[in-house]
Design a protein around this motif. Sequence first.
Motif, PDB file in Angstrom:
ATOM      1  N   SER A  44       0.760  -1.094  -0.001  1.00  0.00           N
ATOM      2  CA  SER A  44      -0.029   0.076  -0.149  1.00  0.00           C
ATOM      3  C   SER A  44       0.991   1.283  -0.136  1.00  0.00           C
ATOM      4  O   SER A  44       1.984   1.370   0.472  1.00  0.00           O
ATOM      5  CB  SER A  44      -0.964   0.075   1.254  1.00  0.00           C
ATOM      6  OG  SER A  44      -0.123   0.061   2.388  1.00  0.00           O
ATOM      7  N   GLU A  45       0.337   2.277  -0.468  1.00  0.00           N
ATOM      8  CA  GLU A  45       0.968   3.594  -0.394  1.00  0.00           C
ATOM      9  C   GLU A  45       1.812   3.945   0.759  1.00  0.00           C
ATOM     10  O   GLU A  45       2.802   4.493   0.499  1.00  0.00           O
ATOM     11  CB  GLU A  45       0.064   4.791  -1.085  1.00  0.00           C
ATOM     12  CG  GLU A  45       0.930   6.063  -1.442  1.00  0.00           C
ATOM     13  CD  GLU A  45       0.373   7.148  -1.930  1.00  0.00           C
ATOM     14  OE1 GLU A  45       0.409   8.344  -2.172  1.00  0.00           O
ATOM     15  OE2 GLU A  45      -1.074   6.826  -1.977  1.00  0.00           O
ATOM     16  N   ARG A  97       7.281  -2.628 -17.672  1.00  0.00           N
ATOM     17  CA  ARG A  97       6.726  -1.454 -17.928  1.00  0.00           C
ATOM     18  C   ARG A  97       5.412  -1.642 -17.931  1.00  0.00           C
ATOM     19  O   ARG A  97       4.462  -0.777 -17.726  1.00  0.00           O
ATOM     20  CB  ARG A  97       7.245  -0.926 -19.459  1.00  0.00           C
ATOM     21  CG  ARG A  97       6.737  -1.651 -20.352  1.00  0.00           C
ATOM     22  CD  ARG A  97       7.539  -1.002 -21.768  1.00  0.00           C
ATOM     23  NE  ARG A  97       9.166  -1.108 -21.682  1.00  0.00           N
ATOM     24  CZ  ARG A  97       9.760  -0.843 -22.599  1.00  0.00           C
ATOM     25  NH1 ARG A  97       9.449  -0.178 -23.555  1.00  0.00           N
ATOM     26  NH2 ARG A  97      11.074  -1.058 -22.323  1.00  0.00           N
ATOM     27  N   GLN A  98       4.646  -2.888 -18.245  1.00  0.00           N
ATOM     28  CA  GLN A  98       3.292  -3.295 -18.156  1.00  0.00           C
ATOM     29  C   GLN A  98       2.527  -2.907 -16.799  1.00  0.00           C
ATOM     30  O   GLN A  98       1.445  -2.605 -16.791  1.00  0.00           O
ATOM     31  CB  GLN A  98       3.247  -4.736 -18.643  1.00  0.00           C
ATOM     32  CG  GLN A  98       3.500  -5.151 -19.905  1.00  0.00           C
ATOM     33  CD  GLN A  98       2.395  -4.970 -20.903  1.00  0.00           C
ATOM     34  OE1 GLN A  98       1.092  -4.501 -20.712  1.00  0.00           O
ATOM     35  NE2 GLN A  98       2.647  -5.207 -22.263  1.00  0.00           N
ATOM     36  N   LEU A  99       3.435  -3.061 -15.942  1.00  0.00           N
ATOM     37  CA  LEU A  99       2.770  -2.903 -14.392  1.00  0.00           C
ATOM     38  C   LEU A  99       2.879  -1.379 -14.193  1.00  0.00           C
ATOM     39  O   LEU A  99       2.042  -0.995 -13.039  1.00  0.00           O
ATOM     40  CB  LEU A  99       3.818  -3.553 -13.332  1.00  0.00           C
ATOM     41  CG  LEU A  99       4.239  -5.061 -13.543  1.00  0.00           C
ATOM     42  CD1 LEU A  99       5.323  -5.442 -12.559  1.00  0.00           C
ATOM     43  CD2 LEU A  99       3.006  -5.877 -13.335  1.00  0.00           C
ATOM     44  N   GLN A 123       1.788  -0.289  -4.685  1.00  0.00           N
ATOM     45  CA  GLN A 123       2.728   0.543  -5.529  1.00  0.00           C
ATOM     46  C   GLN A 123       4.277  -0.025  -4.866  1.00  0.00           C
ATOM     47  O   GLN A 123       4.174  -0.883  -3.833  1.00  0.00           O
ATOM     48  CB  GLN A 123       2.941   2.155  -5.132  1.00  0.00           C
ATOM     49  CG  GLN A 123       1.549   2.713  -5.582  1.00  0.00           C
ATOM     50  CD  GLN A 123       1.521   4.189  -5.141  1.00  0.00           C
ATOM     51  OE1 GLN A 123       2.749   4.688  -4.704  1.00  0.00           O
ATOM     52  NE2 GLN A 123       0.366   4.864  -5.200  1.00  0.00           N
ATOM     53  N   ARG A 124       5.171   0.116  -5.707  1.00  0.00           N
ATOM     54  CA  ARG A 124       6.508  -0.040  -5.362  1.00  0.00           C
ATOM     55  C   ARG A 124       6.784   0.360  -4.265  1.00  0.00           C
ATOM     56  O   ARG A 124       6.970   1.653  -3.912  1.00  0.00           O
ATOM     57  CB  ARG A 124       7.554   0.040  -6.587  1.00  0.00           C
ATOM     58  CG  ARG A 124       7.197  -0.743  -7.938  1.00  0.00           C
ATOM     59  CD  ARG A 124       8.104  -0.049  -8.923  1.00  0.00           C
ATOM     60  NE  ARG A 124       7.576   1.144  -9.431  1.00  0.00           N
ATOM     61  CZ  ARG A 124       7.859   1.715 -10.683  1.00  0.00           C
ATOM     62  NH1 ARG A 124       8.836   1.227 -11.530  1.00  0.00           N
ATOM     63  NH2 ARG A 124       7.372   2.936 -10.734  1.00  0.00           N
ATOM     64  N   SER A 125       7.299  -0.445  -2.926  1.00  0.00           N
ATOM     65  CA  SER A 125       7.566   0.071  -1.703  1.00  0.00           C
ATOM     66  C   SER A 125       8.895  -0.182  -1.351  1.00  0.00           C
ATOM     67  O   SER A 125       9.812   0.646  -0.722  1.00  0.00           O
ATOM     68  CB  SER A 125       6.656  -0.571  -0.881  1.00  0.00           C
ATOM     69  OG  SER A 125       6.786  -2.060  -0.690  1.00  0.00           O
TER      70      SER A 125
END
Length: 246
Positions: A44-45, A97-99, A123-125
Amino acid sequence: MKFPPRYECTFVLDDVAAAALIDSASRRMDPPISSDVSDLYYDSETWRRPTKTKAIDKEVFRVRRIDHAWDVFLEQQRRDKQTTKLRRTIAPSSELRQLELDGVNKTWEGKWFHKNIVKHGLQRSLQIQFDRIAFNANSIEGPLRLTLDRNVHCRAFSDSVDPVRTPSTPIAMHLVRMKFFVSLPAIFKSLIYEYTLLPQPTSMYRECVLRYPVDQCAAMFQSLSTSDAMLAEPVATDEVATCQFG
């Protein structure tokens, strides 16, 4: 590809115990395989704990790269009462890049992974890098695997920061996992007895989230930085069942 559920015993060791365990396992199991692993986790963000009472790592989504290979693994790992389940798809790194797209490409092999990212607003965390030594063997109880992860480094991921140039934080630990499908194999029982090992309900991701310096990512870790937040989440009693001594 979905792997069948398997049991895991997890241990956190110091340098001396880890070195001794490697030496002992080398004499009892197949020659070890060493690899460099880099995991990029999605969360999560704000990295807040789930509203429901469950562990940080009850279900994780990550992109794993081994030995700087071109292809990567899109992985979903779920922890049940006693077992761990893994779903994995191989994809060229150029397709990641699809993600970043809002819509899911239904023709892409990794669509299930992207769909979960979008559905849960992940999101990438956190990026975690470590060295892994893996031992494999066969026994009357079935195939088994022992891994030891060390030289762990982690960094908070941000789109505005170059992850390659961002300093990483070393996490002082050696994480050992004993993985099996039925009952605890005799080899593992012997190692546990020899080194008086006690299983711990933890994971690489959980350890890094809890140990990562709060002052380096205060906004993301607001919910993890206070003792009240830490105590607010009761420990799931079924987590200690990650090791079956049958």
